[in-house]
Design an enzyme around this catalytic site. Structure first.
Site, mmCIF file in Angstrom:
data_model
loop_
_atom_site.group_PDB
_atom_site.id
_atom_site.type_symbol
_atom_site.label_atom_id
_atom_site.label_comp_id
_atom_site.label_asym_id
_atom_site.label_seq_id
_atom_site.Cartn_x
_atom_site.Cartn_y
_atom_site.Cartn_z
ATOM 1 C CB CYS B 130 49.597 1.421 36.937
ATOM 2 S SG CYS B 130 48.016 0.505 37.823
ATOM 3 N N GLY B 217 34.209 12.652 33.180
ATOM 4 C CA GLY B 217 33.022 13.637 33.307
ATOM 5 C C GLY B 217 32.115 13.475 32.033
HETATM 6 C C1 LIG Z 1 39.259 10.623 41.088
HETATM 7 C C2 LIG Z 1 39.306 9.575 40.400
HETATM 8 C C3 LIG Z 1 39.996 8.425 40.927
HETATM 9 C C4 LIG Z 1 39.960 7.291 39.951
HETATM 10 N N1 LIG Z 1 40.652 6.218 40.419
HETATM 11 C C5 LIG Z 1 40.769 5.084 39.530
HETATM 12 C C6 LIG Z 1 41.411 3.913 40.175
HETATM 13 O O1 LIG Z 1 41.841 3.955 41.046
HETATM 14 N N2 LIG Z 1 41.575 2.781 39.301
HETATM 15 C C7 LIG Z 1 40.708 2.900 38.012
HETATM 16 O O2 LIG Z 1 40.906 1.749 37.478
HETATM 17 N N3 LIG Z 1 40.214 3.870 37.580
HETATM 18 C C8 LIG Z 1 40.042 4.907 38.366
HETATM 19 N N4 LIG Z 1 39.451 6.128 37.957
HETATM 20 C C9 LIG Z 1 38.748 6.102 36.536
HETATM 21 C C10 LIG Z 1 37.325 5.778 36.749
HETATM 22 O O3 LIG Z 1 37.031 4.641 37.532
HETATM 23 C C11 LIG Z 1 36.371 6.174 35.358
HETATM 24 O O4 LIG Z 1 36.985 4.985 34.481
HETATM 25 C C12 LIG Z 1 36.795 7.164 34.519
HETATM 26 O O5 LIG Z 1 36.793 8.465 35.578
HETATM 27 C C13 LIG Z 1 35.681 7.501 33.468
HETATM 28 O O6 LIG Z 1 34.254 7.506 34.053
HETATM 29 P P1 LIG Z 1 33.630 8.928 34.649
HETATM 30 O O7 LIG Z 1 33.861 9.867 33.201
HETATM 31 O O8 LIG Z 1 32.069 8.568 34.801
HETATM 32 O O9 LIG Z 1 34.274 9.401 35.677
HETATM 33 C C14 LIG Z 1 39.306 7.246 38.709
HETATM 34 C C15 LIG Z 1 38.580 8.459 38.099
HETATM 35 C C16 LIG Z 1 38.772 9.498 38.981
HETATM 36 C C17 LIG Z 1 37.962 10.845 38.736
#
Ligand SMILES: Cc1cc2nc3c(=O)[nH]c(=O)nc-3n(C[C@H](O)[C@H](O)[C@H](O)COP(=O)(O)O)c2cc1C
Ligand SMILES: Cc1cc2nc3c(=O)[nH]c(=O)nc-3n(C[C@H](O)[C@H](O)[C@H](O)COP(=O)(O)OP(=O)(O)OC[C@H]3O[C@@H](n4cnc5c(N)ncnc54)[C@H](O)[C@@H]3O)c2cc1C
Ligand code: FES
Lengths: 264, 302
Positions: B130, B217
């Protein structure tokens, strides 16, 4: 219950240049109603997110749904090549849909409620299932559908369920102009409005409706489609009971909203 | 009998599969698709001391092999979270990790203290991606001294185990992992999203209203595996790995790189059953390879 499930293409038609019509056999049909949508997955692993497409029809035996869509990019281009017998992966049924029971209460009790259905461009297809459901519920349906030019689609089917009027931007069919121009030109009277179409049209309808209730179906970029990612929000007039801020999720709290409840 | 339990900072998870914060709401939305009892933990959407409205739309867009998001951490605030979301999760036999966000150290502390008396919050995950509004809007997680400071402050204000969630938008992830460990973190999780941008060339506009967004992703997975490997070899505390996980094979790859547990993020949107399929696929893998304890594969790659 929402599901990710395989459907099977029963038929595919081209309705107008770039506009396609798919009939898909799927268990999702059992719960589908007007105003709801499904997420359609591509087979291209680089284009991962489901494409939201509205329910244009539900078969009488509740075994298949109909999707009418415009080729707008990678995914819809792929879907336009689907053929009879192909599998297609769906997520659904998504969204709230139109509240027929509420619409039935919006007139004065002596005469049937008169619902004015307004569809613009690719906002036309979801209005077809709504016209069918409302007329079956005893609502008097007046449909005004707007197109760019004479490449109209689905008009004959609207005529089965409603008094049907047309507007076209170039004046080649019906009233020259937009759907509201056609409503004014034909002096159409109504108790409530249901509308789907581009944002400028929806804004004009919100204004035009005045004191009368208008239900509008909104679009936004979506990721999950199920209310989890908070990607698809619209600003609301009041604090939303779920989000506790002035934001509602179009995919789950909508896509159909009362126009007075959203800031568009 | 195959043992799939893993333990992080004294908390034992029935299996190592969780989901990424922000991709699963508070579990409610996906409980229609998967049995939450099957998951090692539910990681909730970032929550702040007060409700946050988030960013203007468009907030999400698709990119090749993934997506960008700029949700802006919309959340209903800690009070609603404790009154609605935690009680909902009490119905399930799974661990709950509460992801926390804030714009100042004080914001984080307020949330962390409010959660101290909530028995349903098993662990806290601190999102340091953040913007730190007080320090000129740089992310807490990109500056080693800011990361150290916030970790210490949070540790001083809670007895619950603390996971620091690291951002990949740094030059040296091993250093950041070490900073978090030295400041008292009980575990680290990574990766958060990678800052990206997409331009709609037809309309000459940014695809996201926020211009930039976090990429997630399958396309980011190799970067995430590399960072999990580097971070886990730099510290002794457990690592929770994520970034593009779609299948059990992906999850196992992260564990071999050094992760004790793993999270499925945006792939929930693509396959709402992905978490449980990972749980089942990991069990199959262990059985196929005659491994009786999942802990044997953690960091096993030479
Ligand atoms: C729509 C969306 C919202 C997310 N919101 C948060 C959040 O509120 N807090 C956080 O620490 N990470 C947040 N993330 C990050 C995910 O928890 C994760 O670390 C990141 O997407 C990588 O993993 P992935 O490729 O499997 O999505 C968010 C990701 C996405 C796609
Ligand atoms: C609730 C809802 C109902 C819809 N119903 C219909 C319908 O019945 N018929 C129809 O033709 N179209 C409908 N749309 C628009 C349709 O979703 C997009 O045209 C489609 O997603 C474009 O995908 P693409 O892969 O061809 O385009 P691309 O530009 O390649 O898509 C890239 C990404 O952007 C998203 N996207 C692109 N345009 C839109 C858009 N206008 N709205 C939302 N997401 C978009 C895609 O889903 C995908 O994730 C609806 C949209 C929403 C939100
Ligand atoms: S698309 Fe995820 S909340 Fe609507």
């Amino acid at each position: 219950m929402k599901k990710k499930t395989e459907g099977r293409v029963l038929s595919r038609k081209c309705l107008a240049p770039g506009i396609f019509d798919l009939e898909i056999e799927t268990c999702l049909a059992a719960d589908a109603k007007a105003g709801q949508f499904v997420g359609v997955y591509t087979k291209d692993a680089s284009a991962l997110l489901p494409r939201p497409i509205s329910i244009c029809g539900v078969s009488d035996d509740k075994k298949s749904i109909r999707l009418v869509y415009r080729v707008a990019g990678k995914g819809t281009e792929e879907f336009s090549h689907l053929k009879e017998g192909d599998d297609v992966t769906l997520l659904g049924v998504l969204g709230n849909g139109y509240d027929t029971e509420k619409i039935k209460t919006l007139g004065n009790s002596d005469t049937p409620v008169r619902a004015l259905l307004l569809g613009g461009g690719i906002g036309v297809p979801p209005m077809l299932e709504l016209s069918k459901e409302l007329s079956a519920a005893g609502v008097k349906v007046i449909s005004v559908m707007g197109y760019r030019n004479s490449d109209t689609f689905l008009l004959d089917e609207f005529k089965k369920y409603s008094d049907t009027y047309v507007a076209s931007e170039d004046g080649s069919v019906g009233t020259k102009g937009n759907v509201l121009d056609a409503v004014r030109e034909n002096g159409i009277d109504f108790d409530c409005i249901c509308a789907c179409g581009p944002m400028p049209m929806l804004r004009a309808i919100k204004e035009f409706a005045g004191e009368k209730t208008a239900f509008i179906s909104l679009e936004e970029r979506m990721a999950c489609g199920v209310g989890a990612c908070l990607g698809c929000v619209v600003k609301t007039a009041h604090e939303d009971p779920h989000s506790h801020v002035k934001n509602a999720r179009i995919c789950t709290d909508g896509p159909v909203f009362e126009a007075s409840e959203v800031e568009i | 009998m195959i043992k799939t339990e893993v333990t992080i900072a004294g908390v034992t998870f029935k299996n190592p599969v969780m989901e990424g914060s922000g991709t699963f709401g508070s579990g409610m939305e996906y409980s229609e698709f998967v049995d939450l009892n099957r998951l090692g933990a539910v990681v909730t959407k970032g929550v702040a001391n007060v409700p946050w409205p988030g960013n203007p739309t468009p907030r999400v867009c698709e990119v090749y092999g993934g997506m960008l998001n700029a949700i802006g951490l919309q959340n209903p605030g800690i009070e609603v979270f404790c009154e609605r979301d935690l009680p909902f999760l009490s119905n399930y036999d799974t661990k709950v990790i509460v992801n926390v966000c804030g714009r100042s150290v004080e914001d984080y502390i307020e949330v962390v203290e409010r959660l101290s008396d909530e028995p349903r919050a098993d662990m806290l995950e601190i999102n340091v991606s953040c913007p730190n509004v007080k320090e000129g809007a740089i992310a807490f997680g990109t500056d080693p001294s800011a990361l150290s400071n916030i970790t210490k402050e949070i540790k001083a204000h809670t007895k619950k185990p603390v996971i620091m969630k690291l951002t990949p938008n740094v030059t040296n992830i091993a250093e950041m992992a070490k900073v978090a460990e030295d400041a008292g973190a009980d575990a680290i999780s990574l990766i958060n999203t990678i800052t990206g941008m997409k331009i709609d060339i037809e309309r000459r506009k940014f695809a996201l209203a926020n211009k930039t967004g976090g990429m997630s992703g399958p396309a980011i997975k190799p970067i995430a595996v590399r960072m999990v490997y580097q971070a886990s070899h730099a510290v002794k505390i457990p690592v929770i790995g994520m970034g593009g996980i779609a299948t059990a094979e992906d999850a196992i790859e992260f564990m071999m790189a050094g992760a004790t547990a793993v999270s499925v993020g945006m792939m929930n949107f693509v396959n709402p059953y992905a978490t449980v399929e990972c749980v089942e696929g990991i069990e199959d893998y262990l059985e196929r390879h005659g491994i009786t304890n999942i802990n044997e594969i953690i960091g096993c790659v030479e």
